[in-house]
Design an enzyme around this catalytic site. Structure first.
Site, PDB file in Angstrom:
ATOM      1  CG  ASP A  43      -0.302  -0.064   2.535  1.00  0.00           C
ATOM      2  OD1 ASP A  43       0.946  -0.045   2.604  1.00  0.00           O
ATOM      3  OD2 ASP A  43      -1.025  -0.152   3.555  1.00  0.00           O
ATOM      4  CB  SER A  44       4.586   1.647   0.056  1.00  0.00           C
ATOM      5  OG  SER A  44       4.837   0.492  -0.734  1.00  0.00           O
ATOM      6  CG  ASP A  66       0.362  -4.115   2.043  1.00  0.00           C
ATOM      7  OD1 ASP A  66       0.029  -4.817   3.013  1.00  0.00           O
ATOM      8  OD2 ASP A  66       1.126  -3.138   2.141  1.00  0.00           O
ATOM      9  CE  LYS A  75       3.001  -5.548   3.939  1.00  0.00           C
ATOM     10  NZ  LYS A  75       2.420  -4.653   4.978  1.00  0.00           N
ATOM     11  CD  GLU A  94       0.160  -1.611   8.132  1.00  0.00           C
ATOM     12  OE1 GLU A  94       0.760  -1.134   7.160  1.00  0.00           O
ATOM     13  OE2 GLU A  94      -0.393  -0.906   9.017  1.00  0.00           O
ATOM     14  CD  GLU A 111       7.447   0.286   8.149  1.00  0.00           C
ATOM     15  OE1 GLU A 111       7.629   1.395   7.618  1.00  0.00           O
ATOM     16  OE2 GLU A 111       6.500  -0.473   7.853  1.00  0.00           O
TER      17      GLU A 111
END
Length: 302
Positions: free
Chosen positions: A81-82, A120, A150, A152, A219
């Protein structure tokens, strides 16, 4: 040393010593390039963990750059999502939608042959329930063809991880700094400092492993803590700003290649200056057009 003297020295190496040198090199099972006939799997990554083989992961958002990284042998590509702040022009990752990332993930899959592609799950697409997480992950796998997803979070997303894994979806977890929570955190800050935070992060990592995650991104975590987590769990850890003690490392490709404008975080090493290179190419093209140099006869049809 000149090329000639180097070649002379190389030819003087005996076959036995050359063989010994080759056997002393670590056996790299993940860096097979695109000619191996299959994609990297979670079993390959688990094997690398057992054998102490480190590996690299890069983000990718389109078929062309993904193909370059695939040909270079990068074993895992993350359609992060970056993309929000490195590809789509958003201020951060929060506005990115499922539709956008599914589209980008499909492009990366189509542009690669060997790399495992991880999609993501963006903010708001999995947090409310395991059922929502499964619905989103199914889109990534069915529409884009990714090999894993992925998400979070630590203990708060354990039900989602368990549901996805039970449904056959490989899950890469992400703890430490979680960019989707930037508004709650009040900015980007190092996670896991202090005994209480450190123990919570270790506990989250172990719980995510127990829930079935095949790898965990760490991270902005102190290097000593990341190394401890990596030693205490059996699945690979992927560091980004987490020191050298993790099993793998990931960077946003535009940071790695020097395309990102302005400053980059301390943990980023820039391996090229793509921003300057592209700028020079654009200026040279414009100058040729303005002065009538391009197109010339060699670039014209008759």
């Amino acid at each position: 040393m000149s090329a000639e003297s180097s070649a002379t020295q190389e030819s003087a190496v005996s076959p036995s010593s050359a063989s010994s040198a080759a056997s002393a090199q670590p056996k790299l099972s993940l860096y097979g390039g695109t000619g191996t006939g299959r994609r990297v799997t979670v079993r390959d990554l688990a094997k690398a963990k057992r054998e102490g083989e480190k590996w690299a992961m890069l983000t990718a958002y389109d078929a062309l750059t993904a193909g370059v990284f695939d040909e270079a042998g990068i074993p895992v590509l993350l359609v992060g999502d970056s993309a929000g702040n490195n590809h789509l022009g958003y201020e951060n990752t929060v506005p990115v939608t499922v539709d956008q990332l599914v589209m980008l993930s499909g492009a990366v899959v189509r542009g690669t042959k060997r790399a495992m592609v991880v999609g993501d799950l963006p903010f708001g697409s999995y947090q409310s329930s395991p059922a929502q997480a499964l619905e989103t992950a199914a889109r990534f796998m069915k529409e884009a063809g990714v090999g894993a997803v992925k998400l979070e979070g630590g203990r708060r997303v354990l039900p989602q991880v368990e549901a996805l894994v039970q449904a056959g979806v490989p899950v890469m977890a992400h703890i430490g700094l979680t960019p989707q929570s930037v508004n709650v955190l009040g900015g980007y800050r190092i996670a896991g400092r202090g005994d209480e935070e450190a123990e919570k992060l270790i506990s989250d990592a172990k719980a995510l492993q127990h829930a079935g995650a095949f790898a965990i991104v760490l991270e902005l975590v102190p290097a000593e803590l990341a190394a401890r987590v990596s030693a205490e769990i059996d699945i690979p850890t992927v560091g980004i700003g987490a020191g050298a003690g993790t099993d793998a490392q990931v960077l946003v490709w535009t940071d790695m290649a020097g395309l990102t404008p302005g400053g980059v975080p301390k943990f980023v090493k820039q391996y090229a200056d793509m921003r300057a290179l592209l700028g020079d190419a654009a200026r040279a093209f414009a100058a040729d057009v303005v002065h009538g140099v391009y197109p010339d006869e060699s670039h014209s049809y008759h």
